[in-house]
Design a protein around this motif. Structure first.
Motif, PDB file in Angstrom:
ATOM      1  N   SER A 123       0.823  -1.214   0.000  1.00  0.00           N
ATOM      2  CA  SER A 123       0.000   0.000   0.000  1.00  0.00           C
ATOM      3  C   SER A 123       0.855   1.260   0.000  1.00  0.00           C
ATOM      4  O   SER A 123       0.480   2.271  -0.603  1.00  0.00           O
ATOM      5  CB  SER A 123      -0.963  -0.004   1.194  1.00  0.00           C
ATOM      6  OG  SER A 123      -0.272   0.158   2.406  1.00  0.00           O
ATOM      7  N   LEU A 124       2.017   1.227   0.621  1.00  0.00           N
ATOM      8  CA  LEU A 124       2.896   2.401   0.664  1.00  0.00           C
ATOM      9  C   LEU A 124       3.529   2.708  -0.694  1.00  0.00           C
ATOM     10  O   LEU A 124       3.959   3.834  -0.940  1.00  0.00           O
ATOM     11  CB  LEU A 124       3.980   2.214   1.716  1.00  0.00           C
ATOM     12  CG  LEU A 124       3.488   2.196   3.169  1.00  0.00           C
ATOM     13  CD1 LEU A 124       4.640   1.873   4.109  1.00  0.00           C
ATOM     14  CD2 LEU A 124       2.826   3.507   3.541  1.00  0.00           C
ATOM     15  N   ALA A 125       3.572   1.722  -1.570  1.00  0.00           N
ATOM     16  CA  ALA A 125       4.124   1.951  -2.905  1.00  0.00           C
ATOM     17  C   ALA A 125       3.284   2.944  -3.694  1.00  0.00           C
ATOM     18  O   ALA A 125       3.777   3.567  -4.634  1.00  0.00           O
ATOM     19  CB  ALA A 125       4.227   0.626  -3.665  1.00  0.00           C
ATOM     20  N   PHE A 126       2.041   3.115  -3.317  1.00  0.00           N
ATOM     21  CA  PHE A 126       1.150   4.023  -4.029  1.00  0.00           C
ATOM     22  C   PHE A 126       1.214   5.447  -3.480  1.00  0.00           C
ATOM     23  O   PHE A 126       0.538   6.336  -3.972  1.00  0.00           O
ATOM     24  CB  PHE A 126      -0.287   3.507  -3.963  1.00  0.00           C
ATOM     25  CG  PHE A 126      -0.414   2.094  -4.477  1.00  0.00           C
ATOM     26  CD1 PHE A 126      -0.053   1.772  -5.771  1.00  0.00           C
ATOM     27  CD2 PHE A 126      -0.883   1.092  -3.654  1.00  0.00           C
ATOM     28  CE1 PHE A 126      -0.153   0.481  -6.234  1.00  0.00           C
ATOM     29  CE2 PHE A 126      -0.989  -0.202  -4.119  1.00  0.00           C
ATOM     30  CZ  PHE A 126      -0.624  -0.510  -5.421  1.00  0.00           C
ATOM     31  N   LEU A 127       2.002   5.660  -2.447  1.00  0.00           N
ATOM     32  CA  LEU A 127       2.117   6.968  -1.815  1.00  0.00           C
ATOM     33  C   LEU A 127       3.527   7.506  -2.014  1.00  0.00           C
ATOM     34  O   LEU A 127       4.454   6.758  -2.310  1.00  0.00           O
ATOM     35  CB  LEU A 127       1.813   6.847  -0.322  1.00  0.00           C
ATOM     36  CG  LEU A 127       0.499   6.152   0.046  1.00  0.00           C
ATOM     37  CD1 LEU A 127       0.411   5.971   1.550  1.00  0.00           C
ATOM     38  CD2 LEU A 127      -0.686   6.941  -0.474  1.00  0.00           C
ATOM     39  N   GLN A 128       3.711   8.767  -1.820  1.00  0.00           N
ATOM     40  CA  GLN A 128       5.032   9.380  -1.908  1.00  0.00           C
ATOM     41  C   GLN A 128       5.686   9.313  -0.531  1.00  0.00           C
ATOM     42  O   GLN A 128       5.561  10.237   0.267  1.00  0.00           O
ATOM     43  CB  GLN A 128       4.905  10.840  -2.380  1.00  0.00           C
ATOM     44  CG  GLN A 128       4.317  10.988  -3.768  1.00  0.00           C
ATOM     45  CD  GLN A 128       5.193  10.333  -4.822  1.00  0.00           C
ATOM     46  OE1 GLN A 128       6.420  10.398  -4.762  1.00  0.00           O
ATOM     47  NE2 GLN A 128       4.569   9.670  -5.780  1.00  0.00           N
ATOM     48  N   VAL A 129       6.339   8.203  -0.230  1.00  0.00           N
ATOM     49  CA  VAL A 129       6.956   8.004   1.084  1.00  0.00           C
ATOM     50  C   VAL A 129       8.387   7.511   0.902  1.00  0.00           C
ATOM     51  O   VAL A 129       8.753   6.985  -0.143  1.00  0.00           O
ATOM     52  CB  VAL A 129       6.172   6.983   1.943  1.00  0.00           C
ATOM     53  CG1 VAL A 129       4.759   7.471   2.212  1.00  0.00           C
ATOM     54  CG2 VAL A 129       6.145   5.615   1.294  1.00  0.00           C
ATOM     55  N   ASN A 130       9.182   7.693   1.952  1.00  0.00           N
ATOM     56  CA  ASN A 130      10.533   7.148   1.978  1.00  0.00           C
ATOM     57  C   ASN A 130      10.436   5.771   2.640  1.00  0.00           C
ATOM     58  O   ASN A 130      10.427   5.656   3.861  1.00  0.00           O
ATOM     59  CB  ASN A 130      11.466   8.076   2.765  1.00  0.00           C
ATOM     60  CG  ASN A 130      12.900   7.605   2.711  1.00  0.00           C
ATOM     61  OD1 ASN A 130      13.189   6.428   2.492  1.00  0.00           O
ATOM     62  ND2 ASN A 130      13.814   8.533   2.931  1.00  0.00           N
ATOM     63  N   ILE A 131      10.361   4.733   1.835  1.00  0.00           N
ATOM     64  CA  ILE A 131      10.133   3.383   2.332  1.00  0.00           C
ATOM     65  C   ILE A 131      11.273   2.902   3.217  1.00  0.00           C
ATOM     66  O   ILE A 131      11.051   2.134   4.159  1.00  0.00           O
ATOM     67  CB  ILE A 131       9.857   2.387   1.178  1.00  0.00           C
ATOM     68  CG1 ILE A 131       9.379   1.024   1.731  1.00  0.00           C
ATOM     69  CG2 ILE A 131      11.077   2.229   0.303  1.00  0.00           C
ATOM     70  CD1 ILE A 131       8.097   1.074   2.500  1.00  0.00           C
ATOM     71  N   VAL A 132      12.488   3.353   2.964  1.00  0.00           N
ATOM     72  CA  VAL A 132      13.619   2.918   3.782  1.00  0.00           C
ATOM     73  C   VAL A 132      13.448   3.427   5.220  1.00  0.00           C
ATOM     74  O   VAL A 132      13.633   2.678   6.183  1.00  0.00           O
ATOM     75  CB  VAL A 132      14.967   3.372   3.172  1.00  0.00           C
ATOM     76  CG1 VAL A 132      16.120   3.065   4.101  1.00  0.00           C
ATOM     77  CG2 VAL A 132      15.177   2.711   1.818  1.00  0.00           C
TER      78      VAL A 132
END
Length: 186
Positions: A123-132
């Motif tokens: 779900s976070l892949a669809f948002l502008q987030v720093n996944i690391v």
């Protein structure tokens, strides 16, 4: 994603590992610091990797679902949170805790409790987030909570674990609702 939202997500993702650690600690006669640190390290490492894997899968799929990505994030976070809360209500608080102490059992438990983190990573892949940053926050929270869970398990056992799991599930549902609200009001 704000630091507060990252902290809520990290704690919410760590609750399953905390519950498993409390159960593992409750099953030990007297949990050692070495066992607590080993459990925290294993749970933390797995919880750091699974949202990254989920995020990678989501990035691959994101080009096909950009129009409904906020709904996907809402459904995944709401589903994971709902499952956590429902599981807590259905669990028998009086059931004895199994005390299998092998590394294979520890790894299997860590993977089992981190599947929800993979779904959140998608779900976070669809948002502008720093996944690391988010993955490291989840891993750090899981390491700390699992280590403490082992040590506290002897005293807390099943008495308070259910409430922590419900709170974690509700936090994830709230985060999903917040993402949906932010997108619909922007």
């Amino acid at each position: 994603m704000s630091p507060l939202a990252i902290a809520i997500l990290a704690v919410g993702m760590s609750v399953d590992a905390l519950i498993a650690s409390i159960g593992r600690g409750a099953g030990a006669a007297r949990p050692s610091w070495a066992d607590a640190l080993k459990t925290g390290a294993v749970f933390g490492a797995v919880e750091t990797l699974t949202p990254l894997l989920g995020w990678l899968m989501g990035v691959v799929a994101s080009q096909y679902v950009q129009e409904i990505d906020h709904w996907i994030a809402f459904v995944l976070l709401g589903g994971v949170g709902g499952r956590m809360a429902l599981h807590a209500f259905q669990r028998d608080a009086e059931a004895p805790v199994a005390a299998n102490r092998s590394l294979a059992t520890l790894l299997a438990t860590a993977v089992g409790t981190s599947i929800d983190a993979m779904a959140v990573g998608v779900s976070l892949a669809f948002l502008q987030v720093n996944i690391v940053v988010i993955a490291l926050a989840i891993g750090a929270a899981t390491t700390l909570m699992s280590t403490g869970g082992i040590l506290a398990g002897r005293f807390l056992g099943a008495r308070f674990g259910r409430y922590a799991e419900i709170a974690g599930g509700l936090a994830l549902i709230g985060l999903g609702a917040s993402i949906l609200h932010d997108h619909l009001t922007a």
